[in-house]
Every structure is written in structure tokens, then in C-alpha cells.
Design an enzyme around this catalytic site. Structure first.
Site, short mmCIF file in Angstrom:
data_model
loop_
_atom_site.label_atom_id
_atom_site.label_comp_id
_atom_site.label_asym_id
_atom_site.label_seq_id
_atom_site.Cartn_x
_atom_site.Cartn_y
_atom_site.Cartn_z
N ASP A 58 -2.77 10.64 3.46
CA ASP A 58 -1.62 9.90 2.91
C ASP A 58 -1.89 8.41 3.03
O ASP A 58 -1.40 7.75 3.93
CB ASP A 58 -0.35 10.30 3.68
CG ASP A 58 0.87 9.55 3.16
OD1 ASP A 58 0.74 8.85 2.15
OD2 ASP A 58 1.94 9.67 3.79
N LYS A 60 -1.35 6.61 0.19
CA LYS A 60 -0.53 6.11 -0.95
C LYS A 60 -1.33 5.07 -1.74
O LYS A 60 -0.93 3.91 -1.89
CB LYS A 60 0.80 5.54 -0.46
CG LYS A 60 1.67 6.59 0.23
CD LYS A 60 3.04 6.07 0.55
CE LYS A 60 3.89 7.13 1.22
NZ LYS A 60 3.48 7.44 2.61
N ASP A 63 -4.36 0.97 -6.36
CA ASP A 63 -5.20 -0.18 -6.67
C ASP A 63 -5.77 -0.04 -8.08
O ASP A 63 -5.37 0.85 -8.84
CB ASP A 63 -6.30 -0.30 -5.60
CG ASP A 63 -6.67 -1.75 -5.29
OD1 ASP A 63 -6.89 -2.51 -6.26
OD2 ASP A 63 -6.72 -2.10 -4.10
O1 O7M Z 1 9.73 13.55 9.25
P1 O7M Z 1 9.48 12.06 9.36
O2 O7M Z 1 10.56 11.25 8.76
O3 O7M Z 1 9.10 11.64 10.73
O4 O7M Z 1 8.13 11.78 8.54
C1 O7M Z 1 8.05 11.84 7.16
C2 O7M Z 1 6.65 11.61 6.70
O5 O7M Z 1 6.64 11.63 5.27
C3 O7M Z 1 6.06 10.26 7.10
O6 O7M Z 1 4.65 10.44 7.25
C4 O7M Z 1 6.33 9.37 5.90
O7 O7M Z 1 5.38 8.34 5.78
C5 O7M Z 1 6.20 10.37 4.76
N1 O7M Z 1 6.99 10.07 3.55
C6 O7M Z 1 8.34 9.84 3.63
O8 O7M Z 1 8.96 9.95 4.69
N2 O7M Z 1 9.02 9.50 2.51
C7 O7M Z 1 8.45 9.39 1.30
O9 O7M Z 1 9.12 9.11 0.32
C8 O7M Z 1 7.08 9.67 1.19
C9 O7M Z 1 6.38 10.06 2.31
C10 O7M Z 1 5.07 10.58 2.10
O10 O7M Z 1 4.55 11.44 2.75
O11 O7M Z 1 4.46 10.13 1.02
C11 O7M Z 1 3.25 10.69 0.68
#
Ligand code: O7M
Length: 211
Positions: A58, A60, A63
């Protein structure tokens, strides 16, 4: 079946390996990103591969096409089986990742709409739907959509159809696991599991989503 994906956002190699060791029997994949990789180094991915679960990178990625391709190639060479990209950089940027993903035999997901409140300021509504359509058109494996807004997941499902929806936001962010599970293909859970006194027991509680 809805898969259970652990968001392993701890900061050290030791914590990561300990939580993975305790929880892996209840998981379908592990997602790791900047918190763990910046804390423990990219080599933590190879160490986590001992648990025989798909590892989702992850980062994201967002670029230009050439940089995206370089990042994606590096990710797949480092032991990951899937990569997550942002879509707002445009279709040429996304296609570069899809190409590297196909060459590696991996999977690629695109963030369509995020789960936190601020997500509504820029990348929601029509923009999120355009990103979801682009994810289909570019041949990705699916999208990320918010467990905090089940009605948005339904709207995005009508665009991406049988591609996968992976959904974060249950537990710590307020989303309801039982409500979202039937709408998605993978539930991403972080803090509820890794911050718990007993991560294995907490992960086991999500067994119902995997039926
Ligand atoms: O259960 P949490 O809230 O502790 O963690 C959620 C995980 O999902 C954490 O790694 C975030 O970075 C990711 N995430 C989101 O919470 N919201 C989003 O919209 C997108 C992500 C994600 O995983 O994007 C790939």
C-alpha cells in the site's frame, strides 16, 4: 466469500512479525505500507512471506508513468503480490503500473474513494466514479472503497461489477463489519486487530466475514 486483510501498520519488524505470527491463520492477506516499511525497511516483506499469505503493497502510488513503473517493478521484486495505486494521476500513470503488474503476475488495485471525513473534499462523488471506471478500463483487479460509506460502495459496485472491492474503515474508523461484508470482496482491518490485547482473538472475531 469476503477476505480478511490485516493492515499491518505497526512500526517495527519485531511487532510486525509477532502480530503476523499470532493472526495469520485467520487472515487471507496482509497489507503493509509506509508506516511499517519506513520503520523496518522493505526487507520486512521477505520476512513476512514466511506466513504464506499474499502481501499487498500500500504505497498509494501516484506519479508519472515512468516513475510508477519503476516503483511497481521494485515492489514485485521485493516479495509483494499486489500493489495499490491512486487513480488521480491519470490513465497513463495507471497503465504503467498495470503493465508492470501483469509482467510480474501480480494484482493491482486503485483507490477510488477514501474512508476518512476529508475524503469528501476532493476525491468522492463523480470523481470517485470516474476513477472506478478508469480502473475497469485500464484492466486493474479492482478498487479500494470506504467501509464507512456503504451507499458509496454500492454505487461504485455498479461501475466495477465483478472486479474486486477492498474496503478499509471498519472498527477504528466507525464502519460496521457486518453491514459492509456482503458488499465487498476484502475487508481491510488494522487497529482493531493489531492494537488489541489479543490480536489473534480479535482477528478470529472477523471469521464471520470469511464465510
Ligand atoms: O483499521 P484501521 O483504520 O486501523 O486501518 C485502515 C487501513 O486502511 C490503514 O492502513 C489505512 O491506511 C488504510 N486505508 C484507509 O483507512 N482508508 C482508505 O480510504 C484507504 C486505505 C487504504 O488501504 O488504501 C489502500
Amino acid at each position: 466469500m469476503t477476505e480478511l486483510i490485516l493492515a499491518l501498520d505497526v512500526l517495527t519488524r519485531e511487532e510486525a512479525l509477532e502480530i503476523a505470527e499470532e493472526t495469520y491463520p485467520y487472515l487471507d492477506a496482509i497489507k503493509l505500507g509506509y508506516p511499517l516499511v519506513l520503520g523496518a525497511g522493505l526487507s520486512v516483506a521477505r520476512e513476512l512471506s514466511q506466513f504464506d499469505l499474499p502481501l499487498i503493497a500500500d504505497f498509494k502510488v501516484a506519479d508519472i508513468p515512468n516513475t510508477n513503473r519503476l516503483i511497481a517493478e521494485h515492489v514485485f521484486e521485493s516479495g509483494f503480490s499486489a500493489i495499490i495505486a491512486h487513480g488521480f494521476a491519470g490513465s497513463d500513470s495507471l497503465k504503467a503500473i498495470v503493465e508492470a503488474t501483469e509482467n510480474a503476475g501480480g494484482e493491482c488495485y486503485v483507490v477510488a474513494e477514501m474512508s476518512h471525513p476529508g475524503a469528501l473534499e476532493f476525491l468522492s462523488g463523480e470523481t470517485a466514479e470516474k476513477i472506478a471506471q478508469m480502473a475497469v478500463d485500464c484492466g486493474t483487479d479492482g478498487i479500494i472503497a470506504p467501509a464507512t460509506r456503504p451507499e458509496r460502495v454500492k454505487a461504485l459496485r455498479s461501475i466495477i461489477k465483478d472486479k474486486k472491492i477492498l474496503s478499509p474503515g471498519v472498527g477504528a474508523q466507525g464502519g460496521d463489519a457486518r453491514e459492509i461484508a456482503p458488499l465487498i470482496d476484502g475487508m481491510i482491518v488494522g487497529r482493531s486487530i493489531y492494537n488489541s490485547e489479543n490480536p489473534a482473538k480479535e482477528a478470529e472475531k472477523f471469521a464471520f466475514v470469511r464465510r
